[in-house]
Design an enzyme around this catalytic site. Structure first.
Site, mmCIF file in Angstrom:
data_model
loop_
_atom_site.group_PDB
_atom_site.id
_atom_site.type_symbol
_atom_site.label_atom_id
_atom_site.label_comp_id
_atom_site.label_asym_id
_atom_site.label_seq_id
_atom_site.Cartn_x
_atom_site.Cartn_y
_atom_site.Cartn_z
ATOM 1 N N CYS A 167 0.877 -1.178 0.000
ATOM 2 C CA CYS A 167 0.000 0.000 0.000
ATOM 3 C C CYS A 167 0.908 1.219 0.000
ATOM 4 O O CYS A 167 1.855 1.278 -0.777
ATOM 5 C CB CYS A 167 -0.972 -0.028 1.177
ATOM 6 N N ARG A 209 -2.356 -1.225 5.298
ATOM 7 C CA ARG A 209 -3.458 -1.858 4.561
ATOM 8 C C ARG A 209 -3.008 -3.177 3.941
ATOM 9 O O ARG A 209 -3.762 -4.159 3.911
ATOM 10 C CB ARG A 209 -3.985 -0.890 3.488
#
Length: 431
Positions: free
Chosen positions: A384, A389
């Protein structure tokens, strides 16, 4: 000639024409009858039970074949438009034949809500959960624990998938434990993410620093660590790094702190209890170096059918409208990366979450990835902006049973810091 719906025609052909209207719908039907009519099965229980956790210590967990999960507990979190969107995403039409299962209150609530939106052919699945051999479950559902299971474990009650050794519960967040001080899971320790990643690129700290941090929190390679956070991806970031270090059993509280709070389970406030440092990790660090990729290793996955470098960033980030971060100036994406979805912006992960913040069904996630040619037989590395994430999706893929997965630690921040690295911008389709 009078026209009839596809459902009516199918039922007439099967000798079940009395089901053709809502008024004549049977109150119950078996799975085989439903399947013969290409109907839809909906599991109205909590996602934990759908994923594979048994509802009692002596029962078998999982869901009926091809069942969708629409938990009754989500209904208050979904307006009519959201519920209709959910149905559309799963190809459910107003004339679809639907069978529900769960407890009486759960199925009644879902049936009532669906009926109000025009879904009239709704019955109960009469033989639900009666044939354990046909139930399906997530490969490693035990890696995503749910609040009541954790509470029972803490109370020394019998639980399924009980950890073999010592257990540590840890909350993770960025910075000082402000929210933790006000309320946290009883007995939980606290890790500041600044202790496991550092500037300038927010990559993980050196292995020596990681070893010291792990020792400080009393963790050995054979300790079971259960991570949670106010933000699931903060906990996942720490969890993924602990797995890289060599901790064998690291689990996430599915839905994070919010799921514990929603369950109205006990909390406590104040500073963490004193933790006795672990004198020795008991194994070499890193124990699983393949879980963390550097830039050259990530580059090596590009342009291959047997591998995917997967961007877990919002669509506006992926096509270069925004970098997603105030401290990352370049916009764009790694040229050749595949889009793995994420959420509306760099701080949200709606594409992977149920309405209550728990993990979306494994089938939904796998289908989402497959549309971008990301499949479980590949070598897959998620990234990410700086790793949070990506770590959350890594933990989900791991729970789903994907074997060869890792995280490109540097992500877009590190890749974009070198102008020689190829970058893509603009709308594009799956590679």
């Amino acid at each position: 000639m009078k026209r009839v719906s596809q459902l009516t025609a199918a039922l007439m052909l099967s000798g079940l024409a009395h089901m053709a209207t809502a008024a004549d719908m049977p109150s119950q039907m078996t799975l085989s009858t439903l399947q013969a009519q290409h109907g839809v099965v909906i599991d109205t229980r909590l996602s934990a039970f759908y994923n594979g956790w048994p509802q009692t210590i002596s029962s078998v967990g999982g869901h009926e074949p091809a069942a969708l999960n629409l938990s009754a507990s989500w209904l208050d979190m979904m307006n009519d438009e959201q519920l209709q969107l959910w149905a559309k995403q799963h190809a459910i039409k107003p004339d679809s034949l639907i069978a529900l299962y769960g407890n009486d209150d759960e199925t009644k609530a879902v049936k009532t809500r669906l009926s109000k939106l025009g879904y009239q052919h709704v019955a109960l699945l009469s033989d639900a959960l009666q044939q354990p051999a046909r139930l399906q479950k997530m490969a490693h559902f035990e890696q995503l624990v749910y609040p009541q299971w954790l509470h029972n474990l803490m109370q020394n009650k019998a639980v399924v998938a009980k950890p073999a050794g010592e257990v540590k519960i840890i909350e993770a967040a960025w910075g000082a434990p402000k929210q933790y001080l006000l309320s946290h899971i009883p007995g939980a320790d606290y890790i500041d993410t600044n202790d496991i990643e550092s500037e300038p690129l927010w990559n993980k700290v050196s292995d020596d620093k990681l070893k010291a941090l792990i020792a400080k929190h009393g963790i050995r390679h054979d300790t079971t660590v259960i991570m949670y956070g106010r933000d699931v991806y903060a906990a996942a970031r720490v969890a993924q790094i602990l797995l890289y270090a060599g901790v064998k059993d690291v689990r996430l509280l599915d839905g994070g702190w919010q799921s514990w709070s929603d369950a109205k389970l006990p909390v406590e406030r104040g500073l963490p209890n004193d933790v006795k440092p672990a004198p020795d990790f008991g194994a070499t660090i890193p124990g699983q170096p393949q879980l963390m990729l550097d830039t050259e290793q990530a580059r090596g996955l590009l342009g291959r059918k047997d591998a995917s470098l997967v961007s877990i960033r919002s669509w506006p980030e992926f096509i270069g409208i925004t970098s997603g971060y105030s401290y990352i100036k370049p916009k764009g994406e790694i040229a050749g990366a595949r889009w793995g979805h994420a959420g509306s912006d760099s701080t949200h992960m709606e594409d992977f979450h149920n309405p209550d913040g728990t993990m979306r069904s494994a089938d939904d996630i796998a289908a989402m990835w497959k549309s971008w040619n990301i499949t479980p037989d590949q070598h897959v590395a998620f990234y990410c902006g700086t790793g949070w994430r990506a770590s959350e999706t890594f933990m989900y893929a791991r729970a789903m049973g994907w074997q060869n997965v890792g995280v490109y630690d540097g992500g877009w921040y590190e890749w974009s810091s070198n102008p020689k690295n190829p970058v893509a911008t603009g709308e594009r389709k799956p590679l």
